[in-house]
Write a protein that holds these residues in place. Sequence first.
Motif, PDB file in Angstrom:
ATOM      1  N   ARG A 429      -1.574   3.558 -10.458  1.00 21.00           N
ATOM      2  CA  ARG A 429      -1.432   2.175 -10.908  1.00 21.00           C
ATOM      3  C   ARG A 429       0.044   1.762 -10.945  1.00 21.00           C
ATOM      4  N   ARG A 430       0.911   2.666 -11.386  1.00 22.01           N
ATOM      5  CA  ARG A 430       2.337   2.328 -11.431  1.00 22.01           C
ATOM      6  C   ARG A 430       2.901   2.102 -10.032  1.00 22.01           C
ATOM      7  N   THR A 431       2.489   2.944  -9.095  1.00 23.43           N
ATOM      8  CA  THR A 431       2.961   2.792  -7.710  1.00 23.43           C
ATOM      9  C   THR A 431       2.483   1.479  -7.110  1.00 23.43           C
ATOM     10  N   TYR A 432       1.220   1.142  -7.362  1.00 23.99           N
ATOM     11  CA  TYR A 432       0.662  -0.108  -6.826  1.00 23.99           C
ATOM     12  C   TYR A 432       1.406  -1.313  -7.399  1.00 23.99           C
ATOM     13  N   THR A 433       1.618  -1.314  -8.712  1.00 28.72           N
ATOM     14  CA  THR A 433       2.309  -2.427  -9.357  1.00 28.72           C
ATOM     15  C   THR A 433       3.721  -2.580  -8.815  1.00 28.72           C
ATOM     16  N   GLN A 434       4.418  -1.469  -8.631  1.00 29.81           N
ATOM     17  CA  GLN A 434       5.796  -1.522  -8.141  1.00 29.81           C
ATOM     18  C   GLN A 434       5.857  -2.076  -6.725  1.00 29.81           C
ATOM     19  N   ARG A 435       4.905  -1.673  -5.888  1.00 31.01           N
ATOM     20  CA  ARG A 435       4.921  -2.136  -4.500  1.00 31.01           C
ATOM     21  C   ARG A 435       4.642  -3.635  -4.398  1.00 31.01           C
ATOM     22  N   VAL A 436       3.741  -4.137  -5.265  1.00 27.81           N
ATOM     23  CA  VAL A 436       3.382  -5.556  -5.185  1.00 27.81           C
ATOM     24  C   VAL A 436       4.375  -6.427  -5.952  1.00 27.81           C
TER      25      VAL A 436
END
Length: 510
Positions: A429-436
């Motif tokens: 979830r942290r990786t997804y949020t950072q990418r978007v």
Amino acid sequence: MLLSELLDAPELGLRLVYSAGGALDRPIGRLVTTDLLEPGRYLNGGEVVLTGLVWHRRPTDSEVFVASMAARGATTILAGKAQLGDVPADLLDACRRHGVTLVEVPIEIAFADVTEYVAAAGSAETGARLSASLVRQRQLLSSIAAGRSLDELAARISAEIGHDCRVLTPTGRHVVPGPGELNAEILDAITRRFLTADRTPAVADVGGTAYSLFPVGSGLGNRLTAWVLVIDGDHTTWSHDHVEAVHELCAIAALDRARRDEGRRALRPLVADALALVESGAPLADVAARLRQAGSHADRPMVVAVGELRDDGPSEVALSVFEDVALTVGPAVVAPGRDGVLVGFLPFVPGLPEQLRRAFGRLAPGLQRARLAVGISGETSADALAGALEEARFAQRAASAGRAPVSVVTSDEVASHVLLLATLPDDVRRTYTQRVLGPVLEQDRRTHADLLTTLQAFLACSCSWTRTAELLHLHVNTVRYRIERVEQLTGRDLSRLEDRVDVFLALKSL
């Protein structure tokens, strides 16, 4: 023995010089004889101090003596006249200032006479109390032998001590409701106090009303699975006889609980067989017959609950807790499933999910590092239990992803995006949020442009420029500029549903 009873003893001839509030009706504690000027270090509280006033050399000594003993909680001075011929006025003044009762002991009465009189009276009281306790125990045991229920015995003790008695479990189940069941808010406060008290019996103060909490059986066991005797009032103010009667009721309740637990343990093999039949896809007739043998109403609507208590404790604790909660809604069967989680077939009642959520939630203060995750299916019937079981298992897996000590999830809730995100590992979830949203977060950090706040409001207002501007008290052109800047930084077009969903899920993952 009360101080008033000691003063009424004609053979002692004691004279009350000064009485602090309520002193005459206070039981006499430990008798301490001393002539030290500062006796406080040898006192623990509640003592009656006998002194020959040998320490009295000057008027100021009275203040030192009384202050020392009052600071440690001593309540009464028995002052002998032999040394000074009378009780000095400065001693009386000091007693008034510190709220200490003062009694004069005649010259002809030795302190040993007072001590022996109190000891003899105490022995007589102890003998009478033991005799009364023995009679009460025999009567309670006779009542059990005659088939009296625990409810009837609790009502009897309630009438004897003048305080209503109830027997509860930490989930809020009323084993003995007494004069009526307590409301949910009171139950929450009582169970929290019982699970977190340093020692028992304890007192719970709920909105200015005191409830005394006595563990049923050993107070050293796991409180999550305990029964607790809840009595209106503060037991620390009761007589010894009344407290003793409560302990006797606790012992009787422990016997009753052992009988009930034995009955449930006898049914567990039947429950395990019923669950195995459901999991194997056995014919409805076989499943229904086994459920009826285990005590369930197989012909009525049911729900399936799946739970797991993650800790290093014995599995018996988890099973007992789950059975207890199941019993709050009626005849239910609970057994370990093939994957080690606990499975319960519960009768359906309106509002069942919230009822279970509150009952399980009451255990949270006592879980310490353990976590309880429960999944609940929708309403079902005996011929569809296999599907309901899978629903409940999936809901339980979603509940396991939560961070709260107790998490209860229904199958209806599994469709929510919140639970979908909750099942993902934190790093994903942290990786997804950072990418978007990473560029947006960085822009806000450097320039304080409030892009993220505007984006959240924009999506909450269903992408309405006007409503977003009204909500944030901004000009519409300002909102348009900020949203366009978000689109540039994220590479998403918020007029497209797919891009809007990407950004929405990234926001919810923050």
